[in-house]
Design a protein around this motif. Structure first.
Motif, PDB file in Angstrom:
ATOM      1  N   ASP A 710       0.824  -1.204   0.000  1.00 30.07           N
ATOM      2  CA  ASP A 710       0.000   0.000   0.000  1.00 30.07           C
ATOM      3  C   ASP A 710       0.865   1.263   0.000  1.00 30.07           C
ATOM      4  OD1 ASP A 710      -2.265  -1.554   0.045  1.00 30.07           O
ATOM      5  OD2 ASP A 710      -2.572  -1.396   2.211  1.00 30.07           O
ATOM      6  N   HIS A 711       1.974   1.223   0.695  1.00 31.39           N
ATOM      7  CA  HIS A 711       2.881   2.376   0.711  1.00 31.39           C
ATOM      8  C   HIS A 711       3.693   2.457  -0.588  1.00 31.39           C
ATOM      9  CE1 HIS A 711       2.071   3.478   4.828  1.00 31.39           C
ATOM     10  NE2 HIS A 711       2.454   2.292   5.297  1.00 31.39           N
ATOM     11  N   LEU A 712       4.192   1.328  -1.042  1.00 29.28           N
ATOM     12  CA  LEU A 712       5.149   1.334  -2.149  1.00 29.28           C
ATOM     13  C   LEU A 712       4.519   1.678  -3.495  1.00 29.28           C
ATOM     14  CD1 LEU A 712       7.176  -1.805  -1.017  1.00 29.28           C
ATOM     15  CD2 LEU A 712       7.963   0.564  -0.996  1.00 29.28           C
ATOM     16  N   VAL A 713       3.282   1.279  -3.722  1.00 27.95           N
ATOM     17  CA  VAL A 713       2.672   1.574  -5.020  1.00 27.95           C
ATOM     18  C   VAL A 713       2.441   3.072  -5.210  1.00 27.95           C
ATOM     19  CG1 VAL A 713       1.574  -0.682  -5.256  1.00 27.95           C
ATOM     20  CG2 VAL A 713       0.344   1.177  -4.100  1.00 27.95           C
ATOM     21  N   CYS A 714       2.436   3.825  -4.114  1.00 31.11           N
ATOM     22  CA  CYS A 714       2.239   5.281  -4.224  1.00 31.11           C
ATOM     23  C   CYS A 714       3.375   5.940  -4.987  1.00 31.11           C
ATOM     24  CB  CYS A 714       2.131   5.908  -2.839  1.00 31.11           C
ATOM     25  SG  CYS A 714       0.706   5.346  -1.890  1.00 31.11           S
ATOM     26  N   LEU A 715       4.554   5.316  -4.996  1.00 26.12           N
ATOM     27  CA  LEU A 715       5.700   5.912  -5.673  1.00 26.12           C
ATOM     28  C   LEU A 715       5.505   5.974  -7.183  1.00 26.12           C
ATOM     29  CD1 LEU A 715       8.636   4.170  -3.736  1.00 26.12           C
ATOM     30  CD2 LEU A 715       7.277   6.156  -3.092  1.00 26.12           C
ATOM     31  N   SER A 716       4.631   5.117  -7.704  1.00 22.92           N
ATOM     32  CA  SER A 716       4.372   5.084  -9.148  1.00 22.92           C
ATOM     33  C   SER A 716       2.986   5.585  -9.508  1.00 22.92           C
ATOM     34  CB  SER A 716       4.542   3.646  -9.664  1.00 22.92           C
ATOM     35  OG  SER A 716       5.818   3.126  -9.356  1.00 22.92           O
ATOM     36  N   GLU A 717       2.258   6.094  -8.533  1.00 19.91           N
ATOM     37  CA  GLU A 717       0.879   6.516  -8.764  1.00 19.91           C
ATOM     38  C   GLU A 717       0.846   7.969  -9.234  1.00 19.91           C
ATOM     39  OE1 GLU A 717      -3.092   7.304  -6.073  1.00 19.91           O
ATOM     40  OE2 GLU A 717      -1.775   5.635  -5.530  1.00 19.91           O
ATOM     41  N   PRO A 718       0.456   8.230 -10.480  1.00 21.72           N
ATOM     42  CA  PRO A 718       0.455   9.608 -10.998  1.00 21.72           C
ATOM     43  C   PRO A 718      -0.378  10.537 -10.117  1.00 21.72           C
ATOM     44  CG  PRO A 718       0.083   8.027 -12.762  1.00 21.72           C
ATOM     45  CD  PRO A 718      -0.009   7.257 -11.480  1.00 21.72           C
ATOM     46  N   GLY A 719       0.199  11.706  -9.837  1.00 22.60           N
ATOM     47  CA  GLY A 719      -0.523  12.705  -9.066  1.00 22.60           C
ATOM     48  C   GLY A 719      -0.405  12.559  -7.572  1.00 22.60           C
ATOM     49  N   HIS A 720       0.141  11.445  -7.106  1.00 23.56           N
ATOM     50  CA  HIS A 720       0.273  11.255  -5.658  1.00 23.56           C
ATOM     51  C   HIS A 720       1.412  12.139  -5.128  1.00 23.56           C
ATOM     52  CE1 HIS A 720       0.823   9.290  -1.756  1.00 23.56           C
ATOM     53  NE2 HIS A 720      -0.374   8.748  -1.943  1.00 23.56           N
ATOM     54  N   ASP A 721       1.293  12.574  -3.858  1.00 26.15           N
ATOM     55  CA  ASP A 721       2.322  13.411  -3.248  1.00 26.15           C
ATOM     56  C   ASP A 721       3.678  12.711  -3.205  1.00 26.15           C
ATOM     57  OD1 ASP A 721       0.636  15.562  -2.732  1.00 26.15           O
ATOM     58  OD2 ASP A 721       0.021  14.768  -0.782  1.00 26.15           O
ATOM     59  N   ALA A 722       3.661  11.379  -3.257  1.00 28.32           N
ATOM     60  CA  ALA A 722       4.903  10.614  -3.168  1.00 28.32           C
ATOM     61  C   ALA A 722       5.325  10.039  -4.514  1.00 28.32           C
ATOM     62  CB  ALA A 722       4.762   9.490  -2.151  1.00 28.32           C
ATOM     63  N   ALA A 723       4.658  10.423  -5.599  1.00 23.96           N
ATOM     64  CA  ALA A 723       5.014   9.883  -6.913  1.00 23.96           C
ATOM     65  C   ALA A 723       6.355  10.458  -7.358  1.00 23.96           C
ATOM     66  CB  ALA A 723       3.933  10.239  -7.923  1.00 23.96           C
ATOM     67  N   HIS A 724       7.321   9.571  -7.597  1.00 27.93           N
ATOM     68  CA  HIS A 724       8.648  10.028  -8.010  1.00 27.93           C
ATOM     69  C   HIS A 724       9.351   8.893  -8.743  1.00 27.93           C
ATOM     70  CE1 HIS A 724      12.742  11.655  -7.766  1.00 27.93           C
ATOM     71  NE2 HIS A 724      12.138  12.828  -7.615  1.00 27.93           N
ATOM     72  N   ARG A 725       9.751   9.159  -9.968  1.00 26.76           N
ATOM     73  CA  ARG A 725      10.256   8.072 -10.825  1.00 26.76           C
ATOM     74  C   ARG A 725      11.534   7.439 -10.291  1.00 26.76           C
ATOM     75  NH1 ARG A 725       9.539   9.378 -17.218  1.00 26.76           N
ATOM     76  NH2 ARG A 725       7.325   9.901 -17.224  1.00 26.76           N
ATOM     77  N   THR A 726      12.489   8.259  -9.875  1.00 25.20           N
ATOM     78  CA  THR A 726      13.746   7.684  -9.403  1.00 25.20           C
ATOM     79  C   THR A 726      13.534   6.834  -8.161  1.00 25.20           C
ATOM     80  OG1 THR A 726      14.942   9.604 -10.279  1.00 25.20           O
ATOM     81  CG2 THR A 726      16.112   8.213  -8.705  1.00 25.20           C
ATOM     82  N   CYS A 727      12.742   7.329  -7.243  1.00 30.12           N
ATOM     83  CA  CYS A 727      12.473   6.556  -6.021  1.00 30.12           C
ATOM     84  C   CYS A 727      11.720   5.268  -6.339  1.00 30.12           C
ATOM     85  CB  CYS A 727      11.681   7.408  -5.025  1.00 30.12           C
ATOM     86  SG  CYS A 727      12.606   8.814  -4.390  1.00 30.12           S
ATOM     87  N   ALA A 728      10.762   5.354  -7.267  1.00 33.97           N
ATOM     88  CA  ALA A 728      10.028   4.150  -7.661  1.00 33.97           C
ATOM     89  C   ALA A 728      10.970   3.117  -8.264  1.00 33.97           C
ATOM     90  CB  ALA A 728       8.936   4.508  -8.656  1.00 33.97           C
TER      91      ALA A 728
END
Length: 937
Positions: A710-728
Motif C-alpha cells: 500500500d505504501h510502495l505503489v504510491c511511488l508510481s501513482e500519478p498525481g500522488h504526493d509521493a510519486a517520483h520516478r527515481t524513487c520508484a
C-alpha cells in the motif's frame, strides 16, 4: 535551555569578600550547587543573565572567592573584540599556555593557530576538542572553574568553543559560569541551565543603599531606590553623585524602571565631568578602545596632553584599574555610559587617535575605528572594511565578515559598491548558515540596484536559498531566470544543476527539461572539467527519457571528476540517489570525505551539512550503518542550527532508512511523519517518496506485505504526493517482493519492465541484480534458481551487503523448499551473519528460522504449560506469527505456503500446547527458537 526558578523562602545573607550580597541568597545557593557538584566530580554550567548593573559580576566574584581549592580560568567579552575570532579564548587560556604541549598534536596545532601562536589552520571542531581536553586534563589535578563575564560580547568563535565545552563536562569536576544581558534560550549557550538575575526587592535595595552610603538620609534612600529600580549598580552609584540633574523622577510615571540605563549614563558622565580634560580624554579613549590594551590607549593619548599625572588621576577615580598591561573598568556599564554620554565629535576624535595608534598589521581594528569615526559615506574606510572582511573569510570567521561588509555597504558612496558589498555579505551569511541574514541582505541590495543586478553580484544566491529552505519549484524559477545574468561559467553550471535538481525534487519532468535546456547552453569552453561534466549531466538528468543519448562512463572517472570539482561538487553533481541509480557512485565516498574536511576547516556549515548527508547515503549502501547514523546525526544538528529544513529532512530519512530494517517501526513512523509534514506542503516529492518507501520497507520486513505494498505503489501513482520516478525505480525490488507475497501480479509486471529498461539503459550492477532477483521471485524450478544464481554473481553485487544478504535469504528459502537443505543452510547462515552485524533484527530472525527449518531442528526445553514444547520448527514459526495476530493468509504469504497448510499446522499446534484458541498463543513462551541455530552454536 533549563530555566532555574528561585525558591521564595527566606535565606541567610551571603558574602563575597567583605561585602554582603543583599537579597541574593537564592542565587548564591544555585552557585553553591554548581561548585559542590564540581567538587564531587560532576561538571555543570550556569548562565546568569539580566540587565547591565544587575549584579551578575558580583555573583561571579562570590563564586570565585568561595570556591575551595579550584583552578580559575576567566575572561570577559568586550564590544570591540566581539568581531575578532578567539579573542576571549586567548584571554581565558593565557595563564595556562604552558599546558598546550600536553594535548594531542592535531588539537595543539589547531589551538595554537586559534590563539595566534602559529599559522596552523583553526579548525573549530579541533579547537573545541582541544579546549575540552585541556580543561578536563587540568581538572584531573583539581576542580576547574571557568568564569566568563559579559558573554554577550564574547566573539562568536570563542562562544561556540565555550558552548562546546560547557555541554560536555558532565563527567569531569568542571564548573562553567557565564553572564550575559539577554535570555540565552538560543545561541551558543542553548541547552545550559539559565538563571535570570532580577532587581532587588525594595527592602534589600534600601539595605544596600544604607551600606553603600553610611548615614544617608531617608530622603536620599527613597530617591535612590525609586530611580534605581532594584539595579544594584545604580543603588551603589546614584547616592554618591551630588547635584545630578533631574535626580527625582515623578513618582509612578510609566517607564521609570526603563530609565535606569539613561540615568546611569548621566551619572557616570557627571562623575567624569569633575576630572581634568586630559583625564576625561583618557577615560574616553579607554572606553572606545574596549580591548583593554593600555599601550594602544597610551599612544593614542600622546597628542592629547596625557602624561603620568593624567594616568594617576584616572586610576584614582576608581572607574578604571590597570593590573599589568591591561585596563579594566570596574563594571562594563561604565565604559558604555561614558562613551554614550560623550558628544559624537569627541568620539570621532578618539577613534581616529586609536586608529593611528594601532600597529600596521591591525587592519580589522583600524577599519572599525575609522568606521566608528565616520559620519558620512567614505569609500576609503569602506574599502578598508572590505579588506578586513576578506581576511575574516580567510580565517573562516564568516559572521565577522558579514558584520564588516554590512558596515562597509553603509559607508559606500556609490549604490553599486554598496550593493556589491551587501551581496558579498549575503554569500558569507549563507556559507555560515545564517539564512535569515542572507535573505535580508539580498533584499537590501535589491532595493538599491534591482533583482537582476543582485542576482549577478550574488551568483544567484536567491535560488540556492530557496532550494535549501523553501519550495523547489520556486527555486527552479529563480535559478533558471538568474542563469542569464551570472557571468562565472562554473557558477552558472552550479545554478543550472541545482535548478534541475529542484525540478527533480518536485517530480516535475517538464521543469527538469527546461533546466536541462538552459544547462546545455552554458559556454564551458574555458574550463575542461566543466566541458567533461556537461554531457554527463545531460545524460544522467535525462534518466527517464528513453530517447536521450547515454554517455557511458566508468565510476572511476566520476570520482576523478568530483575530486577536480572541489567543495562545490555537491552543487554541480546530481544527488547521490540518482548517481546510485546510474551505478557510478562507488568512488565518491573518499572524495566527499576530503571535501568534508575542507568544509569543516572553512566553517561552511550549509555545504557541510549537505555533503554529510550525501556521505551518509553512500555509507548506508556500503553497509557502514554506524558511520551513516553518525553522519546523519551531525548533519541534522548542523541543519537544524542553520535552519536548512530540506537537509534536515534528508537526515531524518537516512535515520528512517536505518530504523526500518532494524525493526524500529516507532522511529520510522515518527521520522516519516515529520518528513511528510515538511515535504508535502512544499511539494518536495523526492522526500515524500522516500518517506513512503521507508514505511513500506518497515512493514515488509515486519511480515506485513499488504501494508508494505500500500505504501510502495504510491511511488508510481500519478498525481500522488509521493510519486517520483527515481524513487520508484530504486524501490522496485521491495515493491515486487511485497506484491508477490500478496499475489498482486498486476503490480509485478510493470515493475520488472521498468527495471529491465533501466538495465538496458545503464547496465548498473544494482539494477542487474534486482532484475535477476525479481525474476526469481516469479519463476519456478530451474529458472528461478538460475535467476538467483545470476543475481548473486553480478560483479559488484556484494558491495551492497544488505541487499546481497537479502538475495541470499530469498535463495536460501527457495532451496529449503526444494529440500536442498545443506545449500540452503549455507546461504541462510551467511545472510544471518550480515543481518546480525547490521542489527537488522527482523531479517536475522527470519533467516535463523529458515535455517532451523532447513536443519529439521526441534525445540527442546523443560516441559510446562506455557512453553513451546514439542513443536517442529515450521509449527513453531506458524505459531509465532499467529501469536502476532497475523491472519492465515498473511502467514502463508510470509512463509510462502498455502493458507490451508497454515491451518493444518495450527491444528497440530493447539493440542501440543494444550490450548484451544489463537488468543491463548499470546501467553506462550516462544523465545527458545531464537537460539536453535548453527550460526549461534
Amino acid at each position: 535551555m533549563t530555566d532555574l526558578t528561585l525558591d521564595p523562602v527566606t535565606v541567610p545573607p551571603r558574602f563575597y569578600g567583605d561585602m554582603e550580597l543583599f537579597g541574593r541568597g537564592a542565587e548564591t545557593a544555585a552557585l553553591d550547587g554548581v561548585l559542590a557538584r564540581a567538587a564531587d566530580g560532576a561538571g555543570s554550567g550556569l548562565v546568569l543573565w539580566g540587565e547591565p548593573g544587575i549584579g551578575k559580576t558580583a555573583l561571579l566574584e562570590y563564586a570565585v572567592d568561595t570556591a575551595p581549592n579550584v583552578t580559575v580560568l576567566r575572561c570577559r567579552g568586550t564590544r570591540m573584540e566581539a568581531g575578532i575570532a578567539f579573542a576571549a579564548l586567548h584571554e581565558l587560556l593565557w595563564p595556562v599556555m604552558d599546558r598546550l604541549d600536553t594535548l594531542a598534536a592535531p588539537q595543539a596545532a589547531a589551538l595554537r593557530g586559534a590563539l595566534g601562536l602559529s599559522r596552523d589552520e583553526t579548525n573549530p571542531f579541533l579547537v573545541g576538542a582541544a579546549v575540552l581536553s585541556l580543561v578536563c586534563g587540568m581538572a584531573r589535578e583539581r576542580p576547574v572553574l571557568v568564569v566568563v563575564d559579559d558573554a554577550q560580547w564574547v566573539n562568536e568563535a570563542t562562544a561556540r568553543c565555550l558552548g562546546f565545552l560547557a555541554r560536555r563536562i558532565g563527567a569531569d569536576p568542571v564548573a562553567v559560569l557565564l553572564t550575559g544581558h539577554e535570555d540565552p534560550h538560543v545561541g551558543p549557550w542553548e541547552g545550559l541551565p539559565a538563571l535570570e538575575v532580577v532587581g532587588l526587592a525594595e527592602d534589600d535595595a534600601r539595605r544596600l543603599v544604607a551600606a553603600a552610603v553610611p548615614g544617608a538620609t531617608e530622603d536620599l534612600v527613597d530617591r535612590t531606590v525609586r530611580a534605581a529600580g532594584g539595579n544594584p549598580l545604580a543603588l551603589h552609584e546614584l547616592p554618591t553623585i551630588d547635584n545630578e540633574p533631574d535626580a527625582d523622577p515623578v513618582p509612578g510615571r510609566p517607564g521609570d524602571l526603563m530609565r535606569v540605563g539613561p540615568r546611569l549614563r548621566r551619572a557616570f558622565v557627571a562623575r567624569a565631568a569633575v576630572m581634568s580634560p586630559p583625564a576625561r580624554a583618557l577615560l574616553l579613549l579607554a572606553a572606545a578602545e574596549e580591548r583593554g590594551d593600555r599601550h594602544v590607549v597610551h599612544r593614542a593619548g600622546a597628542g592629547w596632553g596625557v602624561d603620568m599625572s593624567t594616568w594617576d588621576e584616572l586610576l584614582r577615580s576608581g572607574l578604571v584599574r590597570a593590573p599589568g598591561p591591561r585596563l579594566e573598568f570596574r563594571h562594563p556599564l561604565i565604559p558604555a555610559a561614558v562613551y554614550d554620554g560623550t558628544p559624537f565629535a569627541e568620539r570621532q576624535a578618539a577613534h581616529r587617535a586609536l586608529a593611528s595608534a594601532l600597529p600596521t598589521d591591525a587592519t580589522a581594528e583600524r577599519a572599525w575605528h575609522l568606521a566608528a569615526a565616520a559620519d558620512t559615506a567614505d569609500e576609503d574606510v569602506a574599502a578598508l572594511l572590505e579588506q578586513a572582511a576578506e581576511q575574516s573569510l580567510r580565517r573562516s570567521a564568516g559572521p565577522t565578515a558579514v558584520r564588516t561588509l554590512r558596515r562597509a555597504a553603509e559607508l559606500s558612496p556609490d549604490e553599486g559598491d554598496a550593493a556589491r558589498r551587501l551581496a558579498a555579505a549575503a554569500r558569507a551569511a549563507w556559507a555560515a548558515g545564517d539564512s535569515g541574514a542572507a535573505r535580508q541582505l539580498l533584499d537590501d541590495a535589491e532595493n538599491l540596484v534591482g533583482e537582476r543586478h543582485v542576482a549577478r553580484l550574488s551568483g544567484g544566491l536567491r535560488g540556492f536559498l530557496e532550494f535549501a529552505y523553501g519550495v523547489p519549484e520556486r527555486a527552479h524559477h529563480y535559478l533558471t531566470s538568474d542563469m542569464a545574468v551570472v557571468e562565472d561559467p562554473r557558477g552558472v553550471m552550479e545554478m543550472g544543476s541545482v535548478a534541475v535538481r529542484s525540478a527533480w525534487s518536485a517530480g516535475r519532468d517538464d521543469l527538469q527539461q527546461q533546466a536541462l535546456e538552459r544547462l546545455s547552453t552554458v559556454n564551458t569552453s574555458g574550463d575542461p572539467t566543466l566541458s567533461e561534466l556537461v554531457p554527463l549531466l545531460r545524460s544522467w538528468w535525462s534518466c527517464h527519457d528513453a530517447t536521450a543519448p547515454v554517455a557511458p562512463v566508468a565510476p572511476e572517472t566520476v570520482g576523478n571528476l568530483a575530486d577536480r570539482l572541489g567543495t562545490r561538487v555537491w552543487g554541480l553533481l546530481p544527488p547521490i540517489p540518482l548517481l546510485q541509480a546510474w551505478g557510478v557512485d562507488g568512488p565518491l565516498h573518499d572524495v566527499l570525505r576530503v571535501q568534508t574536511v575542507a568544509l569543516r576547516r572553512r566553517q561552511e556549515i550549509t555545504a557541510l551539512a549537505a555533503v554529510l548527508v550525501q556521505t551518509a547515503v553512500l555509507d548506508v549502501t556500503a553497509g557502514r550503518w554506524d558511520a551513516a547514523g553518525n553522519a546523519a546525526v551531525e548533519a541534522l544538528e548542523l541543519a537544524e542550527e542553520v535552519g536548512t529544513e530540506n537537509v534536515a529532512t534528508q537526515c531524518r530519512l537516512i535515520q528512517a532508512s536505518l530504523a526500518a530494517p532494524r525493526g524500529d517501526e516507532h522511529t520510522v513512523d515518527d521520522l516519516t511523519t515529520r518528513v511528510l509534514a515538511a515535504s508535502v506542503p512544499r511539494g518536495v516529492r523526492a522526500l515524500s517518496a522516500n518517506a513512503y518507501w521507508h514505511r513500506g520497507r518497515a512493514a515488509l520486513f515486519a511480515g506485513r506485505p499488504q501494508e508494505a505494498l500500500d505504501h510502495l505503489v504510491c511511488l508510481s501513482e500519478p498525481g500522488h504526493d509521493a510519486a517520483h520516478r527515481t524513487c520508484a525505480l530504486l524501490a522496485a525490488a521491495d515493491t515486487v517482493e511485497a506484491a508477490v507475497q500478496v499475489g498482486r501480479l498486476d503490480v509485478v509486471e510493470p515493475q520488472i519492465t521498468m527495471i529491465d529498461s533501466w538495465v538496458r539503459r545503464t547496465g548498473a550492477a544494482w539494477a542487474r541484480t534486482a532484475a535477476h532477483r525479481l525474476r526469481a521471485l516469479v519463476r519456478n524450478g530451474p529458472e528461478a534458481e538460475e535467476s538467483y544464481r545470476a543475481a548473486l554473481e553480478v560483479p559488484g553485487a556484494p558491495d551492497n551487503p544488505f541487499e546481497y544478504a537479502r538475495t541470499r535469504l530469498l535463495y536460501g528459502e527457495w532451496l529449503r523448499r526444494a529440500r536442498r537443505r545443506a545449500e540452503a543452510g549455507r546461504h541462510l547462515a551467511g545472510a544471518a551473519q550480515v543481518f546480525e552485524r547490521l542489527s537488522a533484527e527482523p531479517l536475522r530472525v527470519r533467516a535463523l528460522r529458515e535455517l532451523a527449518l532447513s536443519e529439521g531442528s526441534r525445540i527442546h526445553g523443560p516441559a510446562g504449560p506455557r512453553d513451546a514444547v514439542g513443536l517442529t520448527a515450521q509449527e513453531l514459526r506458524v505459531a509465532q506469527l499467529a501469536a502476532d495476530r497475523l491472519t492465515n493468509r498473511e502467514i502463508a504469504a510470509q512463509l510462502l505456503i498455502s493458507p490451508r497448510t497454515v491451518g493444518h499446522h495450527l491444528g497440530n499446534v493447539y493440542p501440543k500446547l494444550g490450548i484451544t484458541s489463537r488468543a491463548e498463543l499470546a501467553r506462550i513462551d516462544f523465545a527458545g527458537d531464537l537460539r536453535i541455530s548453527s550460526v549461534d552454536r
